[in-house]
Motif scaffolding. Structure first.
Motif, PDB file in Angstrom:
ATOM      1  N   GLU A   1      -6.016   2.961  -7.380  1.00 21.93           N
ATOM      2  CA  GLU A   1      -5.525   2.134  -8.475  1.00 21.93           C
ATOM      3  C   GLU A   1      -4.057   1.934  -8.177  1.00 21.93           C
ATOM      4  OE1 GLU A   1      -5.311   4.390 -12.346  1.00 21.93           O
ATOM      5  OE2 GLU A   1      -4.806   6.270 -11.327  1.00 21.93           O
ATOM      6  N   ALA A   2      -3.295   1.242  -8.951  1.00 20.55           N
ATOM      7  CA  ALA A   2      -1.765   1.030  -8.689  1.00 20.55           C
ATOM      8  C   ALA A   2      -1.238   2.105  -9.595  1.00 20.55           C
ATOM      9  CB  ALA A   2      -1.210  -0.237  -9.207  1.00 20.55           C
TER      10      ALA A   2
ATOM     11  N   SER B   1       0.864  -0.839   0.001  1.00 18.28           N
ATOM     12  CA  SER B   1       0.088  -0.138   0.005  1.00 18.28           C
ATOM     13  C   SER B   1       0.977   0.942   0.082  1.00 18.28           C
ATOM     14  CB  SER B   1      -0.803   0.030   1.322  1.00 18.28           C
ATOM     15  OG  SER B   1      -1.661  -0.932   1.534  1.00 18.28           O
TER      16      SER B   1
ATOM     17  N   SER C   1      -9.289   6.846 -10.521  1.00 20.30           N
ATOM     18  CA  SER C   1      -8.327   5.689 -11.257  1.00 20.30           C
ATOM     19  C   SER C   1      -8.559   6.482 -12.906  1.00 20.30           C
ATOM     20  CB  SER C   1      -8.713   4.472 -11.313  1.00 20.30           C
ATOM     21  OG  SER C   1     -10.027   4.120 -11.769  1.00 20.30           O
TER      22      SER C   1
ATOM     23  N   VAL D   1      -0.494  -0.024  -4.392  1.00 17.32           N
ATOM     24  CA  VAL D   1      -1.747   0.355  -4.362  1.00 17.32           C
ATOM     25  C   VAL D   1      -1.843   1.781  -3.906  1.00 17.32           C
ATOM     26  CG1 VAL D   1      -4.152   0.105  -3.537  1.00 17.32           C
ATOM     27  CG2 VAL D   1      -2.824  -1.902  -4.118  1.00 17.32           C
TER      28      VAL D   1
ATOM     29  N   LEU E   1      -3.970  -7.191 -11.365  1.00 20.58           N
ATOM     30  CA  LEU E   1      -3.835  -5.901 -11.844  1.00 20.58           C
ATOM     31  C   LEU E   1      -3.886  -5.806 -13.356  1.00 20.58           C
ATOM     32  CD1 LEU E   1      -0.609  -4.376 -10.220  1.00 20.58           C
ATOM     33  CD2 LEU E   1      -2.875  -4.157  -9.344  1.00 20.58           C
TER      34      LEU E   1
ATOM     35  N   LEU F   1      -8.955  -5.562   0.307  1.00 24.16           N
ATOM     36  CA  LEU F   1      -7.598  -6.221  -0.467  1.00 24.16           C
ATOM     37  C   LEU F   1      -7.011  -7.350   0.317  1.00 24.16           C
ATOM     38  CD1 LEU F   1      -5.977  -2.801  -1.723  1.00 24.16           C
ATOM     39  CD2 LEU F   1      -7.882  -4.124  -2.905  1.00 24.16           C
TER      40      LEU F   1
ATOM     41  N   VAL G   1      -9.808   2.436  -2.258  1.00 24.22           N
ATOM     42  CA  VAL G   1      -8.739   2.125  -3.157  1.00 24.22           C
ATOM     43  C   VAL G   1      -8.888   2.986  -4.510  1.00 24.22           C
ATOM     44  CG1 VAL G   1      -8.018   0.198  -4.743  1.00 24.22           C
ATOM     45  CG2 VAL G   1      -8.391  -0.362  -2.058  1.00 24.22           C
TER      46      VAL G   1
ATOM     47  N   ILE H   1      -7.112  -2.015 -10.613  1.00 23.22           N
ATOM     48  CA  ILE H   1      -7.070  -3.078  -9.671  1.00 23.22           C
ATOM     49  C   ILE H   1      -8.310  -3.784  -9.739  1.00 23.22           C
ATOM     50  CG2 ILE H   1      -7.441  -3.282  -7.070  1.00 23.22           C
ATOM     51  CD1 ILE H   1      -5.311  -1.059  -6.661  1.00 23.22           C
TER      52      ILE H   1
ATOM     53  N   ARG I   1      -8.721  -0.975   2.078  1.00 19.83           N
ATOM     54  CA  ARG I   1      -7.700  -1.933   2.215  1.00 19.83           C
ATOM     55  C   ARG I   1      -7.732  -3.253   2.940  1.00 19.83           C
ATOM     56  NH1 ARG I   1      -2.491   1.358   3.790  1.00 19.83           N
ATOM     57  NH2 ARG I   1      -3.500   1.745   5.808  1.00 19.83           N
TER      58      ARG I   1
END
Ligand code: PXG
Length: 285
Positions: free
Chosen positions: A184-185, A135, A207, A174, A245, A237, A182, A190, A234
């Motif tokens: 995105e990466a 994270s 995102s 992340v 991803l 996840l 959340v 995600i 989180r």
């Protein structure tokens, strides 16, 4: 053969593909871009990528000086000149050459650059065995500052998170939004799977509307899965059965650990693998 770059209407050798130091793309990160794959000789979802580019440009008050059709032709020409059947296209529109000072309206004309080359983002081993991530403590840009739906030339928000990942000995992180959900990466969307249901955050959570994300969602629905766009925490996840991803560069990659929490049985999950296979069938079909 030297790489041919499309630059403002002409194909030039890589060594001659240069832009001005007064280009606001360089001075301020003022511009937009796209990353597009070429699969089996076909530009993957070209129309969707061009639409997104035009929408990003619109949000920045940047007028792309050619039409969508002309851009499509320029891409095809560049791919052909470089003899690529599989590869990667980087399409860039900068604000253009202007004066020192932020005012974008001093720039005469946006510059268009098209690079077509090869890309491999991660080692094959990570695709086979899954990837560990963390994270990030870097909050994704607030939608009222720089909307994450714009694919702009300013990636510092993502780069700070990427540095944090690399410092932690992993390759991705992340990013969470200002509300703690959340986003995105750093360069990928995600997905998680819980009890056979597929979840991904809505793009409004911070995102980019990923083209790979859209394709995977469509494929998943066609395969009979329920796909839900909802805010994720989180905790969601950490407790997922599967995690992956999606992105143009990363394609589909399974996540097997986040912040020391192992996902599933520490291998890319069954549904992840299925969706990855179906994605490549679709892309190369
Ligand atoms: N979020 C962000 C911030 C991205 O930059 C995605 C999601 C996935 O979107 P697509 O449409 O590609 O499925 C992206 C796109 C790189 C690289 O060099 C990353 C992307 C595209 C091209 C290159 O890491 N990510």
């Amino acid at each position: 053969m030297a790489l041919k770059i499309w630059l403002d209407g002409k194909l030039v050798d890589k060594k001659d593909a240069t832009v001005s130091v007064f280009d606001h793309g360089l001075l301020y990160g003022d511009g937009v871009f796209e990353g597009i794959r070429i699969y089996s000789g076909k530009v993957f979802m070209q129309k969707e990528h061009l639409l997104r580019l035009w929408e990003s440009a619109k949000a920045l008050r940047l007028e792309i000086p050619i039409s969508i059709e002309e851009m499509g032709e320029a891409i095809d020409e560049t791919v052909k000149a470089n003899n690529l059947t599989n590869g990667y296209i980087r399409l860039i529109v900068t604000r253009g050459t202007g004066t020192l000072g932020l005012n974008p309206f001093t720039c005469a004309k946006p510059s268009i650059i098209i690079i077509a080359d090869n890309i491999k983002l991660y080692p094959q081993e990570l695709y086979d065995n899954g990837m560990k991530i963390i994270s990030s403590s870097i909050v994704r840009n607030h939608p009222l500052s720089l909307p994450p739906q714009i694919k702009s030339l300013n990636y510092l928000n993502n780069i700070l998170a990427k540095i944090e990942a690399i410092d932690a000995g992993v390759l991705e992180a992340v990013m969470f939004n200002h509300e703690g959900f959340v986003a995105e990466a750093t360069g990928d969307n995600i997905f998680i799977i819980k009890n056979e249901i597929i979840y991904t955050p809505p793009v409004q959570s911070g995102s980019l509307q990923g083209i790979t994300r859209d394709a995977v969602m469509k494929i998943a629905k066609k395969e009979g899965f329920k796909v839900i766009e909802q805010n994720l925490t989180r905790f969601d996840l950490y407790t997922a059965d599967e995690f992956f991803l999606t992105g143009t560069a990363a394609e589909v990659i399974g996540i097997t650990e986040i912040d020391g929490r192992v996902i599933g049985n520490a291998k890319p999950g069954r549904i992840t693998k299925l969706l990855k296979d179906k994605f490549f069938e679709f892309a190369n079909g």
